[in-house]
Design a protein around this motif. Structure first.
Motif, mmCIF file in Angstrom:
data_model
loop_
_atom_site.group_PDB
_atom_site.id
_atom_site.type_symbol
_atom_site.label_atom_id
_atom_site.label_comp_id
_atom_site.label_asym_id
_atom_site.label_seq_id
_atom_site.Cartn_x
_atom_site.Cartn_y
_atom_site.Cartn_z
ATOM 1 N N SER A 59 1.004 -1.048 -0.066
ATOM 2 C CA SER A 59 -0.110 0.093 -0.151
ATOM 3 C C SER A 59 0.900 1.408 0.170
ATOM 4 O O SER A 59 2.186 1.270 0.128
ATOM 5 C CB SER A 59 -0.824 0.025 1.359
ATOM 6 N N GLY A 60 0.291 2.373 -0.066
ATOM 7 C CA GLY A 60 1.102 3.544 0.019
ATOM 8 C C GLY A 60 0.769 4.450 1.111
ATOM 9 O O GLY A 60 0.378 3.843 2.163
ATOM 10 N N SER A 116 -7.187 1.085 -7.908
ATOM 11 C CA SER A 116 -7.338 0.288 -6.861
ATOM 12 C C SER A 116 -7.742 -1.228 -6.896
ATOM 13 O O SER A 116 -8.505 -1.251 -7.549
ATOM 14 C CB SER A 116 -8.304 0.718 -5.813
ATOM 15 N N LEU A 117 -7.258 -2.143 -6.141
ATOM 16 C CA LEU A 117 -7.825 -3.490 -6.121
ATOM 17 C C LEU A 117 -9.158 -3.475 -6.059
ATOM 18 O O LEU A 117 -9.433 -2.662 -4.791
ATOM 19 C CB LEU A 117 -6.765 -4.391 -5.380
ATOM 20 N N SER A 118 -9.990 -4.309 -6.488
ATOM 21 C CA SER A 118 -11.095 -4.534 -5.764
ATOM 22 C C SER A 118 -11.386 -5.429 -4.524
ATOM 23 O O SER A 118 -10.324 -6.066 -4.188
ATOM 24 C CB SER A 118 -12.251 -5.068 -6.716
ATOM 25 N N VAL A 126 -1.445 -2.343 -4.244
ATOM 26 C CA VAL A 126 -2.781 -2.403 -3.836
ATOM 27 C C VAL A 126 -3.495 -1.285 -4.513
ATOM 28 O O VAL A 126 -4.516 -1.469 -4.868
ATOM 29 C CB VAL A 126 -3.116 -2.229 -2.170
ATOM 30 N N ASP A 127 -2.924 -0.194 -4.580
ATOM 31 C CA ASP A 127 -3.501 1.061 -5.229
ATOM 32 C C ASP A 127 -2.237 1.814 -5.629
ATOM 33 O O ASP A 127 -1.147 1.807 -5.276
ATOM 34 C CB ASP A 127 -4.535 1.816 -4.301
ATOM 35 N N GLU A 128 -2.671 2.949 -6.332
ATOM 36 C CA GLU A 128 -1.770 3.981 -6.713
ATOM 37 C C GLU A 128 -2.545 5.340 -7.389
ATOM 38 O O GLU A 128 -3.687 5.105 -7.615
ATOM 39 C CB GLU A 128 -0.999 3.474 -8.014
ATOM 40 N N ARG A 129 -1.719 6.244 -7.210
ATOM 41 C CA ARG A 129 -2.264 7.620 -7.399
ATOM 42 C C ARG A 129 -2.212 7.746 -8.907
ATOM 43 O O ARG A 129 -1.225 7.440 -9.490
ATOM 44 C CB ARG A 129 -1.515 8.806 -6.535
ATOM 45 N N CYS A 130 -3.212 8.236 -9.745
ATOM 46 C CA CYS A 130 -2.787 8.649 -10.984
ATOM 47 C C CYS A 130 -1.853 9.711 -11.116
ATOM 48 O O CYS A 130 -2.494 10.826 -11.574
ATOM 49 C CB CYS A 130 -4.407 8.838 -11.481
ATOM 50 N N VAL A 131 -0.876 9.681 -10.934
ATOM 51 C CA VAL A 131 0.137 10.421 -11.241
ATOM 52 C C VAL A 131 1.528 9.880 -11.700
ATOM 53 O O VAL A 131 1.711 8.628 -11.853
ATOM 54 C CB VAL A 131 0.629 11.122 -10.013
ATOM 55 N N THR A 148 -9.452 2.006 2.835
ATOM 56 C CA THR A 148 -8.477 1.037 2.793
ATOM 57 C C THR A 148 -8.102 0.621 1.180
ATOM 58 O O THR A 148 -9.168 1.355 0.269
ATOM 59 C CB THR A 148 -8.678 -0.082 3.367
ATOM 60 N N ALA A 149 -6.901 0.594 0.736
ATOM 61 C CA ALA A 149 -6.782 0.625 -0.715
ATOM 62 C C ALA A 149 -7.179 2.094 -1.151
ATOM 63 O O ALA A 149 -6.604 2.909 -0.232
ATOM 64 C CB ALA A 149 -7.310 -0.453 -1.339
ATOM 65 N N SER A 150 -7.568 2.232 -2.271
ATOM 66 C CA SER A 150 -8.051 3.621 -2.622
ATOM 67 C C SER A 150 -9.441 3.701 -2.828
ATOM 68 O O SER A 150 -10.072 4.258 -3.389
ATOM 69 C CB SER A 150 -7.284 4.145 -3.928
ATOM 70 N N ILE A 151 -10.344 2.753 -1.588
ATOM 71 C CA ILE A 151 -11.547 2.970 -1.724
ATOM 72 C C ILE A 151 -12.029 3.677 -0.602
ATOM 73 O O ILE A 151 -11.697 3.135 0.530
ATOM 74 C CB ILE A 151 -12.217 1.495 -1.847
#
Ligand code: 6PG
Length: 234
Positions: free
Chosen positions: A32-33, A169-171, A60-65, A138-141
């Motif tokens: 995770s971040g 994000s992962l679901s 698990v997730d990433e920012r769209c950057v 959690t994650a980016s949800i």
């Protein structure tokens, strides 16, 4: 469910990095971040410097950057974990935050399906390390997009509730399909949400993190410092 509580976030980072080295040296791990993983990354990097390994790293997730952005989860891992000489570049599978989000969710899903074992036709990680927001995300949800967590797709495009920043994000189904899931949480700012989730109190059902329940016989563990666990130990 295991709940591991440590005096300090430093002690926690030492113990969690030992756990990863003891069990996951040639396995598939999703990171995770956010700020919490920093101490873990440093401890793991230091220890892996002396250990041949084939750990495959995913997110698990990433920012769209772009990957050079200070907001990039990949950049944080690159700066503090992948500086370890024994981590192989070919074992790093980053989410490309610079790509068009709706294309990247498809492409990363293909990466997972081409490289991970499928259990019930769902990619299965050996270990997923999750963070936790004080709002129960959690994650980016985030709570305002809880429905997206239930998507049938492997990955989803999400939106940060205040900044509007796009995220990949992962679901929920992939996270819950992991063999082990670890919530890595530190600091007093998280003590209420940790207590609500673990003890099913207050608005816990609205928190995406409350919907993390490993199926297929997986294990869930909490790694907490004293501050984050304060309400649990009252
Ligand atoms: C992200 C994370 C996110 C994080 C929590 C906690 O990309 O931001 O993956 O889910 O784990 O926001 O963040 P902190 O560790 O900074 O409290």
């Amino acid at each position: 469910m295991d709940i591991n509580i440590y005096k300090t976030s430093d002690e926690l980072a030492e113990k969690l990095s030992d756990h990863i080295i003891n069990k996951y040296l040639n396995k598939n791990i999703a990171l995770s971040g956010g700020s919490t993983p920093l101490k873990l990354f440093k401890a793991l990097s230091r220890k892996l410097d002396a250990i041949e390994n084939e750990i495959k790293f995913y997110w698990v997730d990433e920012r769209c950057v772009p990957p050079e952005s200070d907001d990039s989860n990949y950049k944080m891992a690159k700066s503090f974990l992948f500086n370890s000489k024994k981590i192989k570049k070919e074992n790093i599978y980053r989410i490309k935050g610079e790509n068009e989000p709706s294309n990247e969710v498809v492409s990363y899903s293909n990466t997972l399906r081409n490289n991970l074992e499928l259990v019930n036709n769902i990619p299965a990680f050996d270990l997923i390390i999750l963070g936790l927001g004080d709002d129960g995300h959690t994650a980016s949800i985030f709570p305002h997009e809880l429905n997206k967590f239930k998507n049938e797709t492997d990955c989803v495009v999400a939106t940060h509730p205040t900044s509007g920043q796009k995220r990949i994000s992962l679901s929920e189904k992939i996270i819950n399909n992991s063999k082990e899931i670890i919530f890595h949480v530190t600091g007093s700012g998280k003590k209420h949400v940790v207590d609500n989730i673990i003890n099913k109190r207050g608005e816990y059902i609205k928190y995406p993190a409350s919907h993390i329940k490993p199926d297929s016989g997986g294990k869930i563990s909490w790694y907490l410092d004293f501050q984050a666990a304060e309400n649990l130990t009252k």
